[in-house]
Design a protein around this motif. Structure first.
Motif, PDB file in Angstrom:
ATOM      1  N   ILE A  90       0.824  -1.214   0.000  1.00  0.00           N
ATOM      2  CA  ILE A  90       0.000   0.000   0.000  1.00  0.00           C
ATOM      3  C   ILE A  90       0.856   1.261   0.000  1.00  0.00           C
ATOM      4  N   GLY A  91       1.911   1.309   0.793  1.00  0.00           N
ATOM      5  CA  GLY A  91       2.753   2.506   0.854  1.00  0.00           C
ATOM      6  C   GLY A  91       3.395   2.823  -0.481  1.00  0.00           C
ATOM      7  N   ARG A  92       3.942   1.809  -1.115  1.00  0.00           N
ATOM      8  CA  ARG A  92       4.581   2.009  -2.417  1.00  0.00           C
ATOM      9  C   ARG A  92       3.535   2.358  -3.480  1.00  0.00           C
ATOM     10  N   ARG A  93       2.358   1.735  -3.384  1.00  0.00           N
ATOM     11  CA  ARG A  93       1.298   2.025  -4.346  1.00  0.00           C
ATOM     12  C   ARG A  93       0.865   3.479  -4.254  1.00  0.00           C
ATOM     13  N   HIS A  94       0.744   4.007  -3.041  1.00  0.00           N
ATOM     14  CA  HIS A  94       0.344   5.411  -2.875  1.00  0.00           C
ATOM     15  C   HIS A  94       1.389   6.354  -3.468  1.00  0.00           C
ATOM     16  N   ARG A  95       2.657   6.030  -3.281  1.00  0.00           N
ATOM     17  CA  ARG A  95       3.718   6.866  -3.861  1.00  0.00           C
ATOM     18  C   ARG A  95       3.669   6.841  -5.383  1.00  0.00           C
ATOM     19  N   LEU A  96       3.468   5.647  -5.946  1.00  0.00           N
ATOM     20  CA  LEU A  96       3.387   5.541  -7.403  1.00  0.00           C
ATOM     21  C   LEU A  96       2.154   6.259  -7.951  1.00  0.00           C
ATOM     22  N   GLU A  97       1.033   6.133  -7.248  1.00  0.00           N
ATOM     23  CA  GLU A  97      -0.187   6.837  -7.671  1.00  0.00           C
ATOM     24  C   GLU A  97       0.033   8.343  -7.675  1.00  0.00           C
ATOM     25  N   GLN A  98       0.643   8.839  -6.622  1.00  0.00           N
ATOM     26  CA  GLN A  98       0.878  10.282  -6.523  1.00  0.00           C
ATOM     27  C   GLN A  98       1.854  10.755  -7.596  1.00  0.00           C
ATOM     28  N   LEU A  99       2.912   9.989  -7.829  1.00  0.00           N
ATOM     29  CA  LEU A  99       3.875  10.352  -8.855  1.00  0.00           C
ATOM     30  C   LEU A  99       3.245  10.315 -10.248  1.00  0.00           C
TER      31      LEU A  99
END
Length: 123
Positions: A90-99
């Motif tokens: 989830i943490g990495r997914r949120h970063r990728l979504e934001q980027l």
């Protein structure tokens, strides 16, 4: 023959729940993925039109290079959003979504600049 609905068979109106934050973020990521992929195609189409018009007029345009950069930014946004949809953490997914969202909006603003530049060149 029109009949009135039977009150006993009707389901009571239940208030719908608000969608979760996770659902909204995934939904936005899906939209960014599809729209950025479409805009890559739009950039390549306009680039093809430029190349065809250049063959007719023998004038090279700086807008072509800008369109290639913009198509690349949309492609990066598309790849990031796809990666965000596939990743489980989830943490990495949120970063990728934001980027992916940030790159998408930068590319969209750049596309507006390119449109203004092309209009200026055509005058």
């Amino acid at each position: 023959m029109n009949q009135l609905p039977n009150k006993k068979n009707e389901t009571p109106c239940t208030p719908q729940r608000e969608p979760s934050r996770e659902f909204i973020e995934v939904d936005i990521t899906i939209h960014i993925f599809t729209v950025s992929a479409t805009l890559v195609g739009a950039c390549l189409t306009v680039l093809g039109i430029f190349i065809m018009s250049r063959r007719l007029s023998h004038v090279k345009s700086f807008g072509e290079e800008l369109l290639v950069c913009d198509a690349f930014m949309f492609l990066v946004s598309c790849i990031l959003s796809y990666s965000a949809l596939r990743i489980r953490r989830i943490g990495r997914r949120h970063r990728l979504e934001q980027l992916a969202e940030e790159v998408f909006f930068i590319a969209l603003a750049f596309m507006v600049f390119i449109c203004g530049f092309i209009i200026y060149e055509l005058r």
